[in-house]
Design a protein around this motif. Structure first.
Motif: not given
Length: 490
Positions: A103-106, A151-153, A52-56
């Motif tokens: 960061d934007e993607l998250k 978006f972090e480690v 369900h998170y394939d695109r991300y």
């Protein structure tokens, strides 16, 4: 940039190369082996993993691969280190541009999940209370919900581990789904038999056995991944002389994206020739869903035999090592699905019991809904009756109001509603007196009028030269006149 060599070597790329059950590429017919040429090729398109998170997942990998430092580390890190989170630590060294994009993607992904949560709450009717998004985001383990902005480690580490675990369970879920499909198919067949008479059941059973026999009557199926199986592909799909079979050349021919690995999709393409021996979409007895399950079984078998580091990818070294094993040269026979039923009779019995319970629950729900419907219809009938009674009451009140209203004088005069106002055509005894006069008693109507009577006996009748009492006016000309007897007047 699409998934390439660096991506496929990680478990994240594992997602990108996940097979699609309904769209598996067929081996390319390479009748001639030509030297590699410098050509510009379109990058292979990413394949939906089914997560369900394939695109991300794919977008994160695409941007990470644009960073040269991270790409080099990815190529030089083995699968075990990736699973342990060592690769995720390299995120601290990627460029600022890549980090900003991650960061934007998250943030976009967190926003998407919140939208899904809100939509689910709306569907379930939970709009009367505030939604605790932070609590609900805990169920999505592939990102750190406590920090929805950067978006972090930890986010990369979570993404790697979640993708690995989810994809490892993906095949298990497919097997379970196929098992349910097979049991449902058998259940429907048995239920159909119950509707037939004895002769009809006999014919149906004979037809069923005939179809099973026809399906089992097919050429020998080679053991997947064996030399015989690969040589058949070499000869029939690649158009090469079987006597010139070379494992390394074979590997390079079927590494269609040139990344140095045979991924799951490329492996499944090798089994097309074997599957065509068993299944034909034009045959009544052949089920294409069973063909895809057979393909999955073959791919899993080869992976278990060849994929030594369990990264779900077959490297050239792993492939060459497998070709030197005894199982490659002298394999056992391969048992197809008709020889390995997907379920046991006990599982079938439990499945049918579950269907009975589900049917009972559905019937109970249907009965409850029918009761609710009947109750609503009854209430609607009551409301309709009350509405009709209310309308009738309003109409009755309107009629009463109309009857009790005083008549309009203008309309009554014009319509001759008051006959007493018309005095010309009525006898004197029925004509009304002028205002201020009293009615004459009936017994006095015939009293003779003479001068003495007029002056003494009837003081209420005015004389000609006497003033009218206060409050009286002269009689109108058209009012009745009192006739005098001139003979009695001196």
């Amino acid at each position: 940039m699409s998934f390439t060599k660096g991506i496929i070597t990680s478990c994240l790329v594992l997602a990108s190369v996940m097979f699609c059950a309904n769209a598996v590429p067929i081996s390319i017919d390479k009748t001639k082996v030509k030297p590699l040429e410098e050509t510009v090729k379109d990058p292979p398109q990413s394949v939906d993993t089914g997560l369900h998170y394939d695109r991300y997942l794919r977008e994160v990998i695409d941007f990470l691969e644009k960073d040269q430092h991270f790409r080099e580390k990815l190529h030089n890190t083995d699968m075990e280190d990736i699973k342990q989170g060592k690769l995720a630590k390299e995120l601290d060294f990627v460029s600022h541009h890549v980090r900003t994009k991650l960061d934007e993607l998250k943030r976009q992904e967190v926003s998407r999940l919140r939208t899904l949560i809100k939509a689910k709450q709306d569907i379930e009717g939970g709009t009367d209370f505030a939604v605790d998004h932070q609590a609900l985001l805990k169920q999505f383990e592939y990102l750190n919900h406590m920090n929805p902005h950067t978006f972090e480690v930890e986010d990369l580490d979570r993404l790697i581990k979640s993708a690995t675990n989810d994809l490892e369970n993906f095949d298990k879920e497919r097997h379970e789904e196929f098992k349910r499909y097979e049991m449902m198919k058998e259940h429907e067949r048995r239920e159909h038999l119950k509707t037939l008479d004895e002769e009809g059941r006999k014919k149906e059973e004979e037809h069923y056995e005939e179809m099973k026999k026809k399906h089992a009557d097919h050429p020998k199926v080679n053991h997947p991944g064996s030399k015989d199986q690969l040589k058949e592909v070499w000869e029939e799909a690649d158009g090469l002389d079987p006597e010139d079979f070379d494992p390394k050349t074979f590997f390079n021919l079927h590494d269609t994206n040139g990344d140095g690995f045979l991924d799951e999709q490329e492996l499944e393409a090798l089994f097309t020739k074997e599957l065509e021996k068993i299944y034909d979409p034009t045959n009544e007895e052949d089920d294409m869903l069973e063909m895809e399950e057979e393909r999955l079984r073959m791919r899993e078998h080869v992976m278990n035999e060849v994929d030594s580091n369990k990264d779900r990818l077959v490297s050239l070294d792993e492939f060459l090592v497998a070709t030197r094993k005894k199982e490659f040269l002298e394999p056992d026979s391969w048992e197809t699905l008709e020889q390995n039923q997907a379920y046991t009779e006990e599982e079938m019995r439990e499945f049918e019991e579950q269907l009975v319970r589900q049917e009972q629950d559905l019937n109970q729900k249907a009965a409850d809904l029918q009761k609710q419907k009947d109750e609503l219809e009854r209430q609607q009938d009551q409301l309709n009756s009350q509405k009709i009674e209310l309308q009738q009451a309003v109409e009755h009140m309107e009629r009463l109001k109309t009857q009790n209203e005083p008549p309009d004088m203008h309309e009554t005069v014009e319509g001759n509603a008051f006959p007493e106002m018309i005095g010309h055509n009525q006898p004197p005894e029925h004509q009304p007196l002028p205002p201020g006069h009293q009615d004459v008693p009936p017994e006095q109507n015939n009293i003779p009028l003479n001068q003495q009577d007029l002056g003494q006996a009837h003081p209420n009748i005015p004389q000609n030269n006497q003033p009218m009492p206060p409050g009286h006016n002269n009689l109108p000309q058209d009012s009745p006149q009192v006739l005098l007897d001139h003979n009695n007047v001196p």
